[in-house]
Design a protein around this motif. Structure first.
Motif, PDB file in Angstrom:
ATOM      1  N   VAL A  61    -124.011 -77.198 -43.913  1.00  0.00           N
ATOM      2  CA  VAL A  61    -122.981 -77.651 -44.842  1.00  0.00           C
ATOM      3  C   VAL A  61    -123.517 -78.847 -45.630  1.00  0.00           C
ATOM      4  O   VAL A  61    -124.145 -79.745 -45.075  1.00  0.00           O
ATOM      5  CB  VAL A  61    -121.691 -78.051 -44.091  1.00  0.00           C
ATOM      6  N   GLY A  62    -123.286 -78.830 -46.911  1.00  0.00           N
ATOM      7  CA  GLY A  62    -123.715 -79.925 -47.773  1.00  0.00           C
ATOM      8  C   GLY A  62    -125.076 -79.729 -48.403  1.00  0.00           C
ATOM      9  O   GLY A  62    -125.423 -80.432 -49.357  1.00  0.00           O
ATOM     10  N   ASP A  63    -125.859 -78.788 -47.872  1.00  0.00           N
ATOM     11  CA  ASP A  63    -127.175 -78.524 -48.479  1.00  0.00           C
ATOM     12  C   ASP A  63    -126.975 -77.976 -49.885  1.00  0.00           C
ATOM     13  O   ASP A  63    -126.121 -77.117 -50.114  1.00  0.00           O
ATOM     14  CB  ASP A  63    -127.976 -77.501 -47.665  1.00  0.00           C
ATOM     15  N   TYR A  64    -127.754 -78.485 -50.820  1.00  0.00           N
ATOM     16  CA  TYR A  64    -127.760 -77.960 -52.189  1.00  0.00           C
ATOM     17  C   TYR A  64    -129.017 -77.113 -52.334  1.00  0.00           C
ATOM     18  O   TYR A  64    -130.124 -77.585 -52.068  1.00  0.00           O
ATOM     19  CB  TYR A  64    -127.762 -79.089 -53.228  1.00  0.00           C
ATOM     20  N   ILE A  65    -128.819 -75.849 -52.701  1.00  0.00           N
ATOM     21  CA  ILE A  65    -129.957 -74.944 -52.847  1.00  0.00           C
ATOM     22  C   ILE A  65    -130.031 -74.435 -54.277  1.00  0.00           C
ATOM     23  O   ILE A  65    -129.022 -74.333 -54.972  1.00  0.00           O
ATOM     24  CB  ILE A  65    -129.907 -73.766 -51.850  1.00  0.00           C
ATOM     25  N   THR A  66    -131.254 -74.127 -54.680  1.00  0.00           N
ATOM     26  CA  THR A  66    -131.483 -73.547 -56.002  1.00  0.00           C
ATOM     27  C   THR A  66    -132.226 -72.231 -55.840  1.00  0.00           C
ATOM     28  O   THR A  66    -132.965 -72.032 -54.870  1.00  0.00           O
ATOM     29  CB  THR A  66    -132.308 -74.486 -56.902  1.00  0.00           C
ATOM     30  N   ALA A  67    -132.024 -71.362 -56.793  1.00  0.00           N
ATOM     31  CA  ALA A  67    -132.741 -70.088 -56.841  1.00  0.00           C
ATOM     32  C   ALA A  67    -133.325 -69.956 -58.234  1.00  0.00           C
ATOM     33  O   ALA A  67    -132.595 -70.005 -59.228  1.00  0.00           O
ATOM     34  CB  ALA A  67    -131.805 -68.925 -56.541  1.00  0.00           C
ATOM     35  N   THR A  68    -134.642 -69.823 -58.295  1.00  0.00           N
ATOM     36  CA  THR A  68    -135.332 -69.677 -59.572  1.00  0.00           C
ATOM     37  C   THR A  68    -135.947 -68.291 -59.626  1.00  0.00           C
ATOM     38  O   THR A  68    -136.770 -67.936 -58.774  1.00  0.00           O
ATOM     39  CB  THR A  68    -136.424 -70.745 -59.743  1.00  0.00           C
ATOM     40  N   CYS A  69    -135.533 -67.524 -60.619  1.00  0.00           N
ATOM     41  CA  CYS A  69    -136.030 -66.162 -60.784  1.00  0.00           C
ATOM     42  C   CYS A  69    -136.952 -66.102 -61.984  1.00  0.00           C
ATOM     43  O   CYS A  69    -136.645 -66.633 -63.050  1.00  0.00           O
ATOM     44  CB  CYS A  69    -134.865 -65.198 -60.990  1.00  0.00           C
ATOM     45  N   THR A  70    -138.064 -65.437 -61.795  1.00  0.00           N
ATOM     46  CA  THR A  70    -138.988 -65.185 -62.897  1.00  0.00           C
ATOM     47  C   THR A  70    -139.278 -63.697 -62.969  1.00  0.00           C
ATOM     48  O   THR A  70    -139.307 -63.010 -61.946  1.00  0.00           O
ATOM     49  CB  THR A  70    -140.316 -65.953 -62.723  1.00  0.00           C
ATOM     50  N   LEU A  71    -139.463 -63.237 -64.182  1.00  0.00           N
ATOM     51  CA  LEU A  71    -139.862 -61.852 -64.392  1.00  0.00           C
ATOM     52  C   LEU A  71    -141.348 -61.783 -64.088  1.00  0.00           C
ATOM     53  O   LEU A  71    -142.158 -62.430 -64.746  1.00  0.00           O
ATOM     54  CB  LEU A  71    -139.591 -61.417 -65.834  1.00  0.00           C
ATOM     55  N   ASP A  72    -141.700 -61.043 -63.052  1.00  0.00           N
ATOM     56  CA  ASP A  72    -143.091 -60.943 -62.628  1.00  0.00           C
ATOM     57  C   ASP A  72    -143.849 -59.902 -63.441  1.00  0.00           C
ATOM     58  O   ASP A  72    -144.984 -60.104 -63.820  1.00  0.00           O
ATOM     59  CB  ASP A  72    -143.138 -60.615 -61.132  1.00  0.00           C
ATOM     60  N   LYS A  73    -143.201 -58.773 -63.722  1.00  0.00           N
ATOM     61  CA  LYS A  73    -143.882 -57.687 -64.426  1.00  0.00           C
ATOM     62  C   LYS A  73    -142.836 -56.734 -64.994  1.00  0.00           C
ATOM     63  O   LYS A  73    -141.796 -56.521 -64.392  1.00  0.00           O
ATOM     64  CB  LYS A  73    -144.785 -56.928 -63.452  1.00  0.00           C
ATOM     65  N   THR A  74    -143.121 -56.181 -66.143  1.00  0.00           N
ATOM     66  CA  THR A  74    -142.252 -55.175 -66.737  1.00  0.00           C
ATOM     67  C   THR A  74    -143.043 -53.890 -66.889  1.00  0.00           C
ATOM     68  O   THR A  74    -144.185 -53.896 -67.317  1.00  0.00           O
ATOM     69  CB  THR A  74    -141.762 -55.621 -68.132  1.00  0.00           C
ATOM     70  N   LYS A  75    -142.440 -52.793 -66.505  1.00  0.00           N
ATOM     71  CA  LYS A  75    -143.064 -51.477 -66.619  1.00  0.00           C
ATOM     72  C   LYS A  75    -142.003 -50.527 -67.145  1.00  0.00           C
ATOM     73  O   LYS A  75    -141.031 -50.243 -66.452  1.00  0.00           O
ATOM     74  CB  LYS A  75    -143.584 -51.027 -65.249  1.00  0.00           C
ATOM     75  N   ASN A  76    -142.182 -50.075 -68.387  1.00  0.00           N
ATOM     76  CA  ASN A  76    -141.201 -49.199 -69.045  1.00  0.00           C
ATOM     77  C   ASN A  76    -139.824 -49.853 -69.008  1.00  0.00           C
ATOM     78  O   ASN A  76    -139.656 -50.934 -69.523  1.00  0.00           O
ATOM     79  CB  ASN A  76    -141.213 -47.802 -68.420  1.00  0.00           C
ATOM     80  N   LYS A  77    -138.861 -49.237 -68.349  1.00  0.00           N
ATOM     81  CA  LYS A  77    -137.509 -49.783 -68.277  1.00  0.00           C
ATOM     82  C   LYS A  77    -137.268 -50.576 -67.002  1.00  0.00           C
ATOM     83  O   LYS A  77    -136.155 -51.024 -66.751  1.00  0.00           O
ATOM     84  CB  LYS A  77    -136.488 -48.660 -68.386  1.00  0.00           C
ATOM     85  N   LEU A  78    -138.306 -50.759 -66.191  1.00  0.00           N
ATOM     86  CA  LEU A  78    -138.155 -51.485 -64.932  1.00  0.00           C
ATOM     87  C   LEU A  78    -138.691 -52.902 -65.067  1.00  0.00           C
ATOM     88  O   LEU A  78    -139.724 -53.131 -65.688  1.00  0.00           O
ATOM     89  CB  LEU A  78    -138.901 -50.772 -63.806  1.00  0.00           C
ATOM     90  N   GLY A  79    -137.985 -53.833 -64.456  1.00  0.00           N
ATOM     91  CA  GLY A  79    -138.442 -55.214 -64.397  1.00  0.00           C
ATOM     92  C   GLY A  79    -138.582 -55.612 -62.942  1.00  0.00           C
ATOM     93  O   GLY A  79    -137.688 -55.352 -62.130  1.00  0.00           O
ATOM     94  N   PHE A  80    -139.698 -56.218 -62.591  1.00  0.00           N
ATOM     95  CA  PHE A  80    -139.980 -56.645 -61.224  1.00  0.00           C
ATOM     96  C   PHE A  80    -139.879 -58.161 -61.182  1.00  0.00           C
ATOM     97  O   PHE A  80    -140.579 -58.847 -61.928  1.00  0.00           O
ATOM     98  CB  PHE A  80    -141.366 -56.159 -60.798  1.00  0.00           C
ATOM     99  N   HIS A  81    -139.001 -58.673 -60.320  1.00  0.00           N
ATOM    100  CA  HIS A  81    -138.672 -60.091 -60.300  1.00  0.00           C
ATOM    101  C   HIS A  81    -138.926 -60.723 -58.926  1.00  0.00           C
ATOM    102  O   HIS A  81    -138.781 -60.059 -57.902  1.00  0.00           O
ATOM    103  CB  HIS A  81    -137.197 -60.294 -60.643  1.00  0.00           C
ATOM    104  N   ILE A  82    -139.243 -62.008 -58.959  1.00  0.00           N
ATOM    105  CA  ILE A  82    -139.392 -62.820 -57.755  1.00  0.00           C
ATOM    106  C   ILE A  82    -138.400 -63.976 -57.862  1.00  0.00           C
ATOM    107  O   ILE A  82    -138.286 -64.600 -58.922  1.00  0.00           O
ATOM    108  CB  ILE A  82    -140.825 -63.398 -57.633  1.00  0.00           C
ATOM    109  N   VAL A  83    -137.696 -64.259 -56.768  1.00  0.00           N
ATOM    110  CA  VAL A  83    -136.773 -65.389 -56.730  1.00  0.00           C
ATOM    111  C   VAL A  83    -137.168 -66.284 -55.570  1.00  0.00           C
ATOM    112  O   VAL A  83    -137.255 -65.831 -54.426  1.00  0.00           O
ATOM    113  CB  VAL A  83    -135.306 -64.946 -56.545  1.00  0.00           C
TER     114      VAL A  83
END
Length: 134
Positions: free
Chosen positions: A89-111
């Motif tokens: 309780v009280g911890d502040y967390i962040t999530a940062t997502c980046t687009l790692d790779k795009t292939k056709n209509k697919l996007g591969f992401h890391i958070v």
């Protein structure tokens, strides 16, 4: 501001679950979004630690917002998460997502989910970009 960078704000305004979580957008650019939240008592599991679903939900928000910054509506087709550290309780967390790779209509992401500078979870996601524009 790049037009696609405003899409996460639009999405959050239409998302009661993320609003309930207390998700805030810290940064949004095309291909990268950072969000955060504070762990509240009602987010704990039976062991007094943050439920894994909370970390997952924050990562999923960052992933969803990022995959949509390219202007086409995108949906998740596969995700996974590794929990590394327990949260209190009280911890502040962040999530940062980046687009790692795009292939056709697919996007591969890391958070990366962090408490301060410490990595607490790692999430991977694959998104499918539809033809429908925002």
């Amino acid at each position: 501001m790049v037009e696609g960078a405003t899409i996460p704000t639009k999405m959050l305004a239409q998302d009661p679950f993320s609003t309930w979580l207390g998700v805030e957008i810290i940064e949004a650019v095309v291909g990268r979004v950072k969000v955060g939240l504070t762990i509240r008592p009602e987010m704990l599991n039976s062991m007094g630690k943050a439920h894994g679903g909370i970390t997952y939900a924050l990562a999923d928000c960052a992933f969803g917002f990022t995959s949509n910054t390219h202007g086409k509506k995108a949906v998740s087709i596969e995700t996974s998460i590794n929990h590394i550290e327990a949260l209190e309780v009280g911890d502040y967390i962040t999530a940062t997502c980046t687009l790692d790779k795009t292939k056709n209509k697919l996007g591969f992401h890391i958070v990366e989910i962090k408490k301060g500078t410490d990595l607490v979870a790692l999430f991977k996601g694959v998104a499918y970009r539809t033809k429908e524009s925002w």
